[in-house]
Write a protein that holds these residues in place. Structure first.
Motif, PDB file in Angstrom:
ATOM      1  N   ARG A   4       0.871  -1.178   0.000  1.00 43.02           N
ATOM      2  CA  ARG A   4       0.000   0.000   0.000  1.00 43.02           C
ATOM      3  C   ARG A   4       0.906   1.226   0.000  1.00 43.02           C
ATOM      4  NH1 ARG A   4      -4.322   0.703   4.676  1.00 43.02           N
ATOM      5  NH2 ARG A   4      -2.460   0.752   5.951  1.00 43.02           N
ATOM      6  N   TYR A   5       0.608   2.160  -0.881  1.00 45.15           N
ATOM      7  CA  TYR A   5       1.407   3.376  -1.005  1.00 45.15           C
ATOM      8  C   TYR A   5       0.678   4.526  -0.317  1.00 45.15           C
ATOM      9  CZ  TYR A   5       4.569   1.304  -4.418  1.00 45.15           C
ATOM     10  OH  TYR A   5       5.519   0.532  -5.039  1.00 45.15           O
ATOM     11  N   ARG A   6       1.432   5.350   0.417  1.00 52.43           N
ATOM     12  CA  ARG A   6       0.892   6.547   1.071  1.00 52.43           C
ATOM     13  C   ARG A   6       1.487   7.780   0.388  1.00 52.43           C
ATOM     14  NH1 ARG A   6      -1.573   6.363   6.029  1.00 52.43           N
ATOM     15  NH2 ARG A   6      -1.790   4.275   6.900  1.00 52.43           N
ATOM     16  N   CYS A   7       0.627   8.746   0.133  1.00 47.47           N
ATOM     17  CA  CYS A   7       1.037   9.992  -0.502  1.00 47.47           C
ATOM     18  C   CYS A   7       1.924  10.788   0.460  1.00 47.47           C
ATOM     19  CB  CYS A   7      -0.198  10.809  -0.885  1.00 47.47           C
ATOM     20  SG  CYS A   7       0.217  12.393  -1.655  1.00 47.47           S
ATOM     21  N   GLY A   8       2.957  11.428  -0.074  1.00 45.42           N
ATOM     22  CA  GLY A   8       3.835  12.265   0.733  1.00 45.42           C
ATOM     23  C   GLY A   8       3.324  13.683   0.896  1.00 45.42           C
ATOM     24  N   GLU A   9       2.222  14.021   0.223  1.00 44.30           N
ATOM     25  CA  GLU A   9       1.703  15.381   0.251  1.00 44.30           C
ATOM     26  C   GLU A   9       0.393  15.510   1.026  1.00 44.30           C
ATOM     27  OE1 GLU A   9       3.861  17.447  -1.139  1.00 44.30           O
ATOM     28  OE2 GLU A   9       4.988  15.729  -1.893  1.00 44.30           O
ATOM     29  N   CYS A  10      -0.384  14.433   1.062  1.00 42.97           N
ATOM     30  CA  CYS A  10      -1.694  14.482   1.730  1.00 42.97           C
ATOM     31  C   CYS A  10      -1.966  13.125   2.389  1.00 42.97           C
ATOM     32  CB  CYS A  10      -2.802  14.843   0.730  1.00 42.97           C
ATOM     33  SG  CYS A  10      -3.102  13.593  -0.542  1.00 42.97           S
ATOM     34  N   GLY A  11      -3.153  12.886   2.812  1.00 50.26           N
ATOM     35  CA  GLY A  11      -3.489  11.656   3.519  1.00 50.26           C
ATOM     36  C   GLY A  11      -3.904  10.499   2.631  1.00 50.26           C
ATOM     37  N   PHE A  12      -3.772  10.627   1.340  1.00 48.25           N
ATOM     38  CA  PHE A  12      -4.189   9.566   0.423  1.00 48.25           C
ATOM     39  C   PHE A  12      -3.357   8.312   0.620  1.00 48.25           C
ATOM     40  CE2 PHE A  12      -3.463   7.326  -3.608  1.00 48.25           C
ATOM     41  CZ  PHE A  12      -4.760   6.971  -3.929  1.00 48.25           C
ATOM     42  N   LYS A  13      -4.015   7.161   0.535  1.00 53.06           N
ATOM     43  CA  LYS A  13      -3.314   5.876   0.518  1.00 53.06           C
ATOM     44  C   LYS A  13      -4.023   4.967  -0.466  1.00 53.06           C
ATOM     45  CE  LYS A  13      -5.718   4.536   4.693  1.00 53.06           C
ATOM     46  NZ  LYS A  13      -5.619   4.287   6.093  1.00 53.06           N
TER      47      LYS A  13
END
Length: 75
Positions: A4-13
């Motif tokens: 699972r990838y998490r965004c470095g800019e916001c809370g998106f995963k």
């Protein structure tokens, strides 16, 4: 193994999936929400439950079906 990838800019995963699926979802997210920025963030791995637990559920369903079949043949 699931990723699972998490965004470095916001809370998106991304959802759990293969490494390439997660990477593609993250690239699409960055193109849509953070245009002009290189994709970044964190990658999580799920080694405890790599397939979402479906194999255990499948085993239980098959066991119940075999019990029902065995009891119906016995009578």
């Amino acid at each position: 193994m699931a990723y699972r990838y998490r965004c470095g800019e916001c809370g998106f995963k991304t959802s759990w999936g293969t490494e390439s699926q997660g990477e593609q979802q993250q690239i699409a997210h960055y193109a849509d929400r953070h245009a002009g920025l290189a994709p970044g963030g964190q990658v999580e791995t799920n080694t405890k439950n790599p397939d979402g637990g479906n194999s255990c559920l499948t085993f239980i369903v098959i066991a119940i079906l075999l019990l029902v079949l065995a009891s119906s043949c016995h009578r």
